[in-house]
Every structure is written in structure tokens, then in C-alpha cells.
Design an enzyme around this catalytic site. Structure first.
Site, PDB file in Angstrom:
ATOM      1  N   VAL A  26       5.308   5.384   6.577  1.00  0.00           N
ATOM      2  CA  VAL A  26       5.862   4.654   7.723  1.00  0.00           C
ATOM      3  C   VAL A  26       7.382   4.606   7.647  1.00  0.00           C
ATOM      4  CG1 VAL A  26       5.990   2.407   8.856  1.00  0.00           C
ATOM      5  CG2 VAL A  26       3.773   3.318   8.128  1.00  0.00           C
ATOM      6  N   SER A  31       0.819  -1.217   0.000  1.00  0.00           N
ATOM      7  CA  SER A  31       0.000   0.000   0.000  1.00  0.00           C
ATOM      8  C   SER A  31       0.850   1.263   0.000  1.00  0.00           C
ATOM      9  CB  SER A  31      -0.933   0.029   1.215  1.00  0.00           C
ATOM     10  OG  SER A  31      -0.289   0.583   2.340  1.00  0.00           O
ATOM     11  N   ILE A  32       0.174   2.371  -0.187  1.00  0.00           N
ATOM     12  CA  ILE A  32       0.803   3.683  -0.185  1.00  0.00           C
ATOM     13  C   ILE A  32       1.378   4.035   1.179  1.00  0.00           C
ATOM     14  CG2 ILE A  32      -1.296   4.972   0.434  1.00  0.00           C
ATOM     15  CD1 ILE A  32      -0.435   7.064  -1.712  1.00  0.00           C
ATOM     16  N   LYS A  33       0.896   3.398   2.232  1.00  0.00           N
ATOM     17  CA  LYS A  33       1.345   3.714   3.588  1.00  0.00           C
ATOM     18  C   LYS A  33       2.805   3.330   3.837  1.00  0.00           C
ATOM     19  CE  LYS A  33      -2.466   5.495   5.267  1.00  0.00           C
ATOM     20  NZ  LYS A  33      -2.554   6.893   5.760  1.00  0.00           N
ATOM     21  N   ASP A  34       3.370   2.483   2.992  1.00  0.00           N
ATOM     22  CA  ASP A  34       4.796   2.144   3.132  1.00  0.00           C
ATOM     23  C   ASP A  34       5.655   3.397   3.125  1.00  0.00           C
ATOM     24  OD1 ASP A  34       3.876  -0.430   2.954  1.00  0.00           O
ATOM     25  OD2 ASP A  34       5.165  -1.018   1.289  1.00  0.00           O
TER      26      ASP A  34
END
Length: 332
Positions: free
Chosen positions: A44, A38-41
């Protein structure tokens, strides 16, 4: 090479099977191709690296965070790769696939009621803060209020879009919860070209739409919805409305219909927020005259929602009959 080194630089593809005005092009950045799915990588990795540099995150420490799933997956992945413990809280509407993936990566998952009020001790954000306070030496990303969230996209996602399309970009469209993606990408694109339009998409049941248009935060508007990872029941400090030009409201049915079109005609199996983003990008596209280019992101894969969005029984049980997710030519 390690897992962190392959985050970002995701492909940007043109969506060609949707009905758009002549001369208007529609592009989507495939963020589900990040290693954590996902884009959240991006966010984070950026926040953890900053915490490590500043000594806020020490070897063997515990990372605590509230998540709707994708941030949790990125945390679990990077915690495993860097030798940290991960404790993640999430609302019970999060799909089984997401929960199982977090546990498979070694994270401890704490499930909280989706219906809990924002100020309730049972709310998944409150729960994460309590665990953080009770765990010596732990680190909390605080993704909703951390400016580094948006900065990550200002320094990576935005530049990648500009490098690929340059001045051709007319509008950037994305749903938001923390606001990191829409805020960071929009700020970068507007610095390169102030004429770029930024449009935030907000689900029915979230507070952002009315706040943007009327300056009112109405608890009565807060209601359950099925699309995960978008909208909010409070104002996230990371959300920068100064770089947003408009906010459009969408329904679960809008998002799921676009998901099914993406899968069946573009070969892209995506999550609900991706469907919402494409629905919104189409709305914006139909407001433009060519030449124009509308860009969005596909935050995660539909593989995390096979038991929900792509499950006919689940759709039927939750009121999405054959017409709810069928391709509606007038909208898609």
C-alpha cells in the site's frame, strides 16, 4: 520520522519447535510487526507513493479498495496519516476485529456477501469498482491486477530475506491471493539464485491449484473457506506463475493447527494465513535433505482473529473439534 518510515525491515526468526529433517532450517519473517499490523503495509505504501508522484492521488482525495482486511488496515492507516478519505469493501467472512480496526482509523467499511459470484454486483470487488466510478477524483489501488503490488515485494521483502540469509535460501513458501508477495519475492530470490524453489499455497475452495497444475479455471471448485486473505475465485493478473515451481493445497484445519502450534510453542500469535504458510513450509522442508533453508512470511497477527481461530466456541460451531486444531505430530 513518520509511520511510513517504519514500514519494512521486519525481523526474521528461526522456528525451532517443529519436526524437520536434520540439517533443514525453517525461518519466518514477522510481517505483523509492520506498523499497520501486516505485510500489506509494504504494498500500500509503495502504490500510494507512486500514485502521488504521478499526480493520480491528490490532496484530500478518496482511496477506494476491495480488501480482506489487511490491505484495508494499511490503507486506513496511511490515509489517516496523509489526509485522505478511505472507503473499503470487504466480504462478510472478515473478522469483527478487522472491521472495527478499519473504522477506528476513520475508514468507511462496506460489507458484501462472501457467497457473491465474481461477476455479481454484490461481490466486494465489483462494489469497490462501482464506488470508485461514482466518486470523482478517487483512486483505486487495484491490488489484484496492479504490477506495483509484486514490485513492492521485489524491492523490499525479497532483498531483506536475501540480505539476512543469502545463498543459504533453498525455498520460499507463501500463500497468495493477489499474488504480490509470492510473485515479487520469488522473482527477486530467483534472480539472485535461479535454484531457489518457489511454492505457492492455495486453500481448498480457491482456483489457483487446479489452474497451475491443469490449466483449468473451474467455477465448480469455488467454495467457502475460513482462512482470510488467501486464495481467490478468479485469476489475479498480479499473480506471476512463471516464478512459481509448485502449488500445494491446504485446508482450514491444516492452517489452524499450525497457528495453535506457533502460539503455544513458538510464542507467535498469528493469523490463519501464517498458519497456512508454516504448514506449507513444513511440507517443503520434509521434501528436502540438509543442508537446506526454507523461508516463509507471517503476514498478520492472531490478535485480529481472537473471536475465530483462537475461540474454542467458534471452532466448535464451525466443525473444528478438538482434533481439528490439536497438534498432530505427524504433520507438525
Amino acid at each position: 520520522m513518520n509511520v511510513q518510515s517504519i514500514i519494512g525491515d521486519t525481523p526474521l526468526v528461526e522456528l525451532t519447535t517443529f519436526d524437520v529433517p536434520s540439517g533443514v532450517r525453517l525461518f519466518a519473517k514477522l510481517e505483523f510487526m509492520n506498523p499497520g499490523g501486516s505485510i500489506k503495509d509494504r504494498m500500500v505504501d509503495y502504490v500510494l507513493a507512486d500514485a502521488e508522484r504521478r499526480g493520480l492521488l491528490r490532496p484530500g482525495a478518496t482511496i477506494v479498495e476491495n480488501t480482506s482486511g489487511n490491505t484495508g488496515a494499511a490503507i486506513a492507516m496511511l490515509a489517516a496519516a496523509r489526509g485522505y478519505r478511505a472507503v473499503l469493501t470487504m466480504p462478510d467472512k472478515v473478522s469483527k476485529e478487522k472491521r472495527d480496526a478499519l473504522r477506528a482509523l476513520g475508514a468507511e467499511v462496506v460489507i458484501c456477501p462472501t457467497s457473491a459470484a465474481p461477476d455479481s454486483e454484490k461481490h466486494y470487488v465489483s462494489c469497490a469498482r462501482r464506488i470508485h466510478a461514482e466518486t470523482p477524483g478517487s483512486f483505486m489501488l487495484n491490488q489484484y491486477d496492479n504490477p506495483l503490488n509484486a514490485e513492492a515485494h521485489f524491492r523490499s521483502t525479497g532483498p531483506e530475506i536475501w540480505e539476512a540469509l543469502g545463498p543459504a535460501v533453498t525455498a520460499f513458501v507463501a500463500s497468495g491471493s493477489t499474488g504480490g508477495t509470492i510473485s515479487g519475492v520469488s522473482r527477486y530470490l530467483k534472480q539472485r539464485n535461479p535454484a531457489v524453489t518457489s511454492v505457492l499455497l492455495d486453500p481448498v475452495g480457491s482456483v489457483y491449484h487446479r489452474w497451475f497444475h491443469h490449466g483449468v479455471l473451474d467455477p465448480a471448485e469455488i467454495a467457502p473457506y475460513f482462512v482470510e486473505g488467501v486464495g481467490e475465485d478468479h485469476l489475479a493478473q498480479c499473480m506471476d506463475f512463471s516464478v512459481v515451481d509448485d502449488v500445494l493445497r491446504f485446508t482450514d484445519a491444516d492452517a489452524f493447527a499450525a497457528c495453535h502450534h506457533l502460539a503455544r510453542h513458538e510464542g507467535l500469535l498469528c493469523g490463519g494465513s501464517s498458519g497456512a504458510n508454516v504448514w506449507g513450509a513444513l511440507r517443503v522442508a520434509h521434501s528436502l535433505k540438509g543442508p537446506a533453508t526454507v523461508v516463509t512470511v507471517l503476514p498478520d497477527s492472531g490478535g485480529r482473529y481472537l473471536s475465530k481461530i483462537y475461540n474454542p466456541q467458534w471452532l466448535s460451531e464451525n466443525g473444528f473439534g478438538p482434533g481439528a486444531t490439536s497438534e498432530r505430530d505427524d504433520d507438525l
